[in-house]
Design a protein around this motif. Structure first.
Motif, PDB file in Angstrom:
ATOM      1  N   GLN A 128       0.821  -1.212   0.000  1.00 36.65           N
ATOM      2  CA  GLN A 128       0.000   0.000   0.000  1.00 36.65           C
ATOM      3  C   GLN A 128       0.854   1.261   0.000  1.00 36.65           C
ATOM      4  OE1 GLN A 128      -4.124  -0.040   1.570  1.00 36.65           O
ATOM      5  NE2 GLN A 128      -3.227  -1.330   3.142  1.00 36.65           N
ATOM      6  N   VAL A 129       1.959   1.235   0.754  1.00 37.77           N
ATOM      7  CA  VAL A 129       2.884   2.378   0.745  1.00 37.77           C
ATOM      8  C   VAL A 129       3.500   2.525  -0.645  1.00 37.77           C
ATOM      9  CG1 VAL A 129       5.037   3.307   1.679  1.00 37.77           C
ATOM     10  CG2 VAL A 129       3.379   2.242   3.225  1.00 37.77           C
ATOM     11  N   GLU A 130       3.910   1.392  -1.222  1.00 36.57           N
ATOM     12  CA  GLU A 130       4.486   1.406  -2.573  1.00 36.57           C
ATOM     13  C   GLU A 130       3.499   2.014  -3.575  1.00 36.57           C
ATOM     14  OE1 GLU A 130       6.541  -1.895  -5.528  1.00 36.57           O
ATOM     15  OE2 GLU A 130       4.677  -2.417  -4.480  1.00 36.57           O
ATOM     16  N   LYS A 131       2.262   1.566  -3.515  1.00 39.23           N
ATOM     17  CA  LYS A 131       1.216   2.053  -4.425  1.00 39.23           C
ATOM     18  C   LYS A 131       1.013   3.558  -4.260  1.00 39.23           C
ATOM     19  CE  LYS A 131      -3.658   1.034  -5.571  1.00 39.23           C
ATOM     20  NZ  LYS A 131      -4.393   2.190  -5.016  1.00 39.23           N
ATOM     21  N   GLN A 132       0.971   4.005  -3.010  1.00 40.10           N
ATOM     22  CA  GLN A 132       0.759   5.430  -2.742  1.00 40.10           C
ATOM     23  C   GLN A 132       1.942   6.255  -3.233  1.00 40.10           C
ATOM     24  OE1 GLN A 132      -0.614   6.014   1.245  1.00 40.10           O
ATOM     25  NE2 GLN A 132      -1.083   8.169   0.943  1.00 40.10           N
ATOM     26  N   ALA A 133       3.154   5.748  -3.050  1.00 43.29           N
ATOM     27  CA  ALA A 133       4.351   6.461  -3.507  1.00 43.29           C
ATOM     28  C   ALA A 133       4.330   6.636  -5.019  1.00 43.29           C
ATOM     29  CB  ALA A 133       5.600   5.707  -3.070  1.00 43.29           C
ATOM     30  N   ILE A 134       3.852   5.623  -5.718  1.00 45.87           N
ATOM     31  CA  ILE A 134       3.773   5.696  -7.181  1.00 45.87           C
ATOM     32  C   ILE A 134       2.678   6.675  -7.595  1.00 45.87           C
ATOM     33  CG2 ILE A 134       3.187   4.378  -9.252  1.00 45.87           C
ATOM     34  CD1 ILE A 134       4.578   1.938  -7.857  1.00 45.87           C
ATOM     35  N   GLU A 135       1.531   6.603  -6.927  1.00 48.03           N
ATOM     36  CA  GLU A 135       0.417   7.507  -7.251  1.00 48.03           C
ATOM     37  C   GLU A 135       0.793   8.967  -7.028  1.00 48.03           C
ATOM     38  OE1 GLU A 135      -2.730   6.024  -4.801  1.00 48.03           O
ATOM     39  OE2 GLU A 135      -3.334   4.468  -6.240  1.00 48.03           O
ATOM     40  N   GLU A 136       1.626   9.232  -6.020  1.00 48.00           N
ATOM     41  CA  GLU A 136       2.034  10.607  -5.703  1.00 48.00           C
ATOM     42  C   GLU A 136       3.255  11.068  -6.493  1.00 48.00           C
ATOM     43  OE1 GLU A 136       2.462  11.170  -1.484  1.00 48.00           O
ATOM     44  OE2 GLU A 136       0.540  10.227  -1.029  1.00 48.00           O
ATOM     45  N   GLY A 137       3.815  10.181  -7.318  1.00 55.18           N
ATOM     46  CA  GLY A 137       4.982  10.553  -8.107  1.00 55.18           C
ATOM     47  C   GLY A 137       6.284  10.538  -7.341  1.00 55.18           C
ATOM     48  N   ILE A 138       6.262   9.998  -6.127  1.00 48.36           N
ATOM     49  CA  ILE A 138       7.477   9.942  -5.319  1.00 48.36           C
ATOM     50  C   ILE A 138       8.522   9.057  -5.984  1.00 48.36           C
ATOM     51  CG2 ILE A 138       8.393   9.054  -3.125  1.00 48.36           C
ATOM     52  CD1 ILE A 138       5.819  10.091  -1.792  1.00 48.36           C
ATOM     53  N   ASN A 139       8.054   7.982  -6.618  1.00 47.21           N
ATOM     54  CA  ASN A 139       8.997   7.089  -7.307  1.00 47.21           C
ATOM     55  C   ASN A 139       9.763   7.809  -8.407  1.00 47.21           C
ATOM     56  OD1 ASN A 139       6.485   7.239  -8.758  1.00 47.21           O
ATOM     57  ND2 ASN A 139       7.122   5.483  -9.992  1.00 47.21           N
ATOM     58  N   LYS A 140       9.113   8.751  -9.096  1.00 48.40           N
ATOM     59  CA  LYS A 140       9.773   9.513 -10.150  1.00 48.40           C
ATOM     60  C   LYS A 140      10.853  10.422  -9.578  1.00 48.40           C
ATOM     61  CE  LYS A 140       7.250   7.931 -13.545  1.00 48.40           C
ATOM     62  NZ  LYS A 140       7.853   6.990 -14.518  1.00 48.40           N
ATOM     63  N   ILE A 141      10.544  11.033  -8.432  1.00 49.48           N
ATOM     64  CA  ILE A 141      11.542  11.891  -7.769  1.00 49.48           C
ATOM     65  C   ILE A 141      12.769  11.067  -7.410  1.00 49.48           C
ATOM     66  CG2 ILE A 141      12.009  13.252  -5.685  1.00 49.48           C
ATOM     67  CD1 ILE A 141       9.020  14.074  -5.741  1.00 49.48           C
ATOM     68  N   PHE A 142      12.533   9.875  -6.886  1.00 53.72           N
ATOM     69  CA  PHE A 142      13.652   9.002  -6.508  1.00 53.72           C
ATOM     70  C   PHE A 142      14.449   8.574  -7.742  1.00 53.72           C
ATOM     71  CE2 PHE A 142      11.235   7.482  -2.477  1.00 53.72           C
ATOM     72  CZ  PHE A 142      11.675   8.606  -1.793  1.00 53.72           C
ATOM     73  N   GLU A 143      13.751   8.201  -8.795  1.00 52.79           N
ATOM     74  CA  GLU A 143      14.440   7.765 -10.013  1.00 52.79           C
ATOM     75  C   GLU A 143      15.326   8.876 -10.568  1.00 52.79           C
ATOM     76  OE1 GLU A 143      11.474   6.403 -12.740  1.00 52.79           O
ATOM     77  OE2 GLU A 143      10.758   4.841 -11.347  1.00 52.79           O
ATOM     78  N   GLU A 144      14.800  10.098 -10.588  1.00 47.71           N
ATOM     79  CA  GLU A 144      15.571  11.225 -11.106  1.00 47.71           C
ATOM     80  C   GLU A 144      16.786  11.536 -10.237  1.00 47.71           C
ATOM     81  OE1 GLU A 144      12.646  14.293 -11.457  1.00 47.71           O
ATOM     82  OE2 GLU A 144      11.565  13.226 -13.048  1.00 47.71           O
ATOM     83  N   ALA A 145      16.683  11.210  -8.943  1.00 51.16           N
ATOM     84  CA  ALA A 145      17.810  11.442  -8.023  1.00 51.16           C
ATOM     85  C   ALA A 145      18.818  10.295  -8.056  1.00 51.16           C
ATOM     86  CB  ALA A 145      17.283  11.632  -6.602  1.00 51.16           C
ATOM     87  N   GLY A 146      18.456   9.196  -8.742  1.00 51.85           N
ATOM     88  CA  GLY A 146      19.357   8.048  -8.811  1.00 51.85           C
ATOM     89  C   GLY A 146      19.149   7.035  -7.708  1.00 51.85           C
ATOM     90  N   PHE A 147      18.024   7.154  -6.988  1.00 52.42           N
ATOM     91  CA  PHE A 147      17.691   6.198  -5.939  1.00 52.42           C
ATOM     92  C   PHE A 147      17.018   4.980  -6.561  1.00 52.42           C
ATOM     93  CE2 PHE A 147      17.035   9.390  -2.179  1.00 52.42           C
ATOM     94  CZ  PHE A 147      18.219  10.010  -2.506  1.00 52.42           C
ATOM     95  N   ILE A 148      17.031   3.869  -5.836  1.00 47.89           N
ATOM     96  CA  ILE A 148      16.315   2.682  -6.260  1.00 47.89           C
ATOM     97  C   ILE A 148      15.124   2.477  -5.331  1.00 47.89           C
ATOM     98  CG2 ILE A 148      16.438   0.184  -6.601  1.00 47.89           C
ATOM     99  CD1 ILE A 148      19.474   0.515  -6.980  1.00 47.89           C
ATOM    100  N   LEU A 149      13.894   2.565  -5.882  1.00 43.89           N
ATOM    101  CA  LEU A 149      12.696   2.242  -5.101  1.00 43.89           C
ATOM    102  C   LEU A 149      12.417   0.759  -5.302  1.00 43.89           C
ATOM    103  CD1 LEU A 149      10.337   3.224  -3.320  1.00 43.89           C
ATOM    104  CD2 LEU A 149       9.009   3.517  -5.420  1.00 43.89           C
TER     105      LEU A 149
END
Length: 465
Positions: free
Chosen positions: A380-401
């Motif tokens: 559920q946290v993963e789903k919410q992070a994707i819905e809020e675009g948090i995963n994109k912020i991490f990807e652009e920063a070079g993080f691995i979600l």
């Protein structure tokens, strides 16, 4: 007679008092996972017993699961066996399982609250020491051993002696950049990793009341790291607002009746505690550990204690700890290079934690020589992070979600920190080898971890916000 919050819940759950011995204590909800349950189920089978109340048992897979490619078979043989054994046992004994692929799967102490299973006034156990997390809702929640897991499966009860009671009041305004992880690391640094042994701890005071539920869970989660039997916070409107509308929360009239009951769960004004501690919120700065137990912590602007500052009886173990960490007595911690950053675990893997990190790293890049793993606490946290675009912020920063699981909190799955490498971790334990053989761990808040991810070294978040 005045009663504490602990007293009120304890007395409602004692089935029988045994003179001169422990009490028979009723358990409302029993969480299980793949690591501490197999032997318990085997014990039931040997004795020809069924699970007494399977509807009050909730299972998930978290410790051993991979956090990449969860749709594929688990590579590590032991991990695969434990997860499969949990599946088989839950099917055999009629227990609800949120296993890999289920939308509710995740770390056991994350899914309980987010699903509304954890509610004020309950007693909760799990074969996991960080069960104290659930105490943030005004519950008595604690970890148990495998033989006790079997006992609860068979009887829905435990033999328990009532602990002593401690209240820790944190009052005042927190400084900029200071969050709940800093509060609990500060408390543990002051009273030591054994300072609350034998106590149930209630956290109170204005600084605690002003925290969100997710921040309160972080504090209660690490109660065990100072030796406490459990940690708890009295429920209030913040608690009720968090629970309302969740999957297993009461609905309609049942909700109104539940809230009326929950509103009685607080320590009376003249209730007595065996020990009471008072802390000023403004004294707390961003914290970090430097040693091999969570009590070895300092503010990020401080220095590792010199040998002259250490009690004579503790100098040998202190030096051993620093040798393991490759650090020198008296040295500054700020500016220390790190190799890995781990943001996750049952301490700091909720959506607020991920939002906190994302808000700091947005528009920034990770340091070239640092590997960053962000592991959500649940599907559920993963789903919410994707819905809020948090995963994109991490990807652009070079993080691995990655995908949900306990991950690099403990060396029980594929996510291990290599030997000799330094990891700033938002998890709860920095023991020798905890994150992998000879891995070196600094415990810190998500914000301090985010600073390290971007700069490649221990830093003070207050200089960046």
């Amino acid at each position: 007679m005045a009663k504490t919050l602990f007293d009120k819940i304890w007395e409602k759950h004692v089935v029988k008092n045994i003179e001169g011995g422990p009490s028979v204590f009723y358990i409302d909800t029993h969480f299980i996972h793949e690591v501490t349950s197999p032997q318990a189920f085997k014990g039931l089978e040997k004795r020809g017993l069924q699970v007494f109340r399977p509807k009050q048992v909730v299972a998930t897979a978290d410790h051993n699961v991979p956090t990449l490619n969860q749709h594929l078979p688990i590579k590590e043989e032991l991990s695969r066996l434990q997860v499969q054994t949990l599946q088989d046992n839950c099917k055999k004994f009629g227990i609800e399982l949120y296993g890999l692929g289920h939308p509710y799967q995740g770390i056991v102490h994350v899914i309980g609250p987010e699903l509304g299973i954890t509610q004020p006034g309950m007693t909760i156990v799990c074969g996991d020491s960080h069960t104290s997390t659930h105490g943030a809702f005004g519950t008595i929640a604690f970890g148990i051993g495998t033989s006790e897991v079997e006992m609860v499966l068979a009887t829905q009860c435990l033999m328990q002696s009532k602990p002593k009671l401690m209240r820790i009041n944190v009052d005042g305004e927190l400084n900029k950049g200071v969050v709940s992880k800093d509060i609990i690391l500060y408390i543990i640094s002051k009273i030591s990793a054994s300072g609350a042994t034998g106590y149930a701890v209630e956290y109170a005071g204005s600084a605690i009341r002003n925290l969100s539920m997710e921040a309160r869970m972080t504090i209660c989660n690490m109660s065990i790291e100072m030796g406490a039997r459990c940690g708890m916070i009295a429920p209030d409107q913040t608690t009720f607002d968090y629970i309302k509308g969740r999957e297993f929360a009461p609905k309609g009239d049942a909700w109104d009746n539940a809230v009326a009951e929950w509103q009685t769960l607080y320590s009376d004004a003249d209730a007595k505690f065996d020990v009471e501690l008072n802390i000023k919120a403004e004294d707390i700065e961003p914290m970090i550990t430097y040693g091999t137990n969570p009590g070895m912590g300092i503010g990020v602007t401080g220095h590792i204690p010199a040998l002259t500052e250490i009690d004579e009886k503790e100098k040998v173990s202190y030096q051993k700890s620093l040798n393991y960490m490759g650090l020198e007595p008296g040295a500054d911690i700020k500016g220390r290079k790190v190799d890995y950053v781990f943001i996750g675990s049952c301490t700091n893997s909720r959506i607020e934690d991920l939002r906190m990190v994302a808000s700091f790293v947005k528009g920034k890049k990770k340091a070239d020589d640092v590997e960053v793993w962000v592991v959500p606490g649940s599907k559920q946290v993963e789903k919410q992070a994707i819905e809020e675009g948090i995963n994109k912020i991490f990807e652009e920063a070079g993080f691995i979600l990655r995908q949900p699981g306990c991950s690099a909190c403990l060396g029980m799955n594929e996510d291990k920190i290599p030997a000799g490498k330094y990891c700033i971790s938002t998890s709860n334990r920095n023991f020798e080898g905890r994150q992998g053989p000879n891995a070196r761990t600094f415990l810190a808040s998500p914000l301090t971890a985010a600073v390290a991810a971007v700069t490649g070294k221990v830093g003070d978040v207050r200089e960046f916000i």
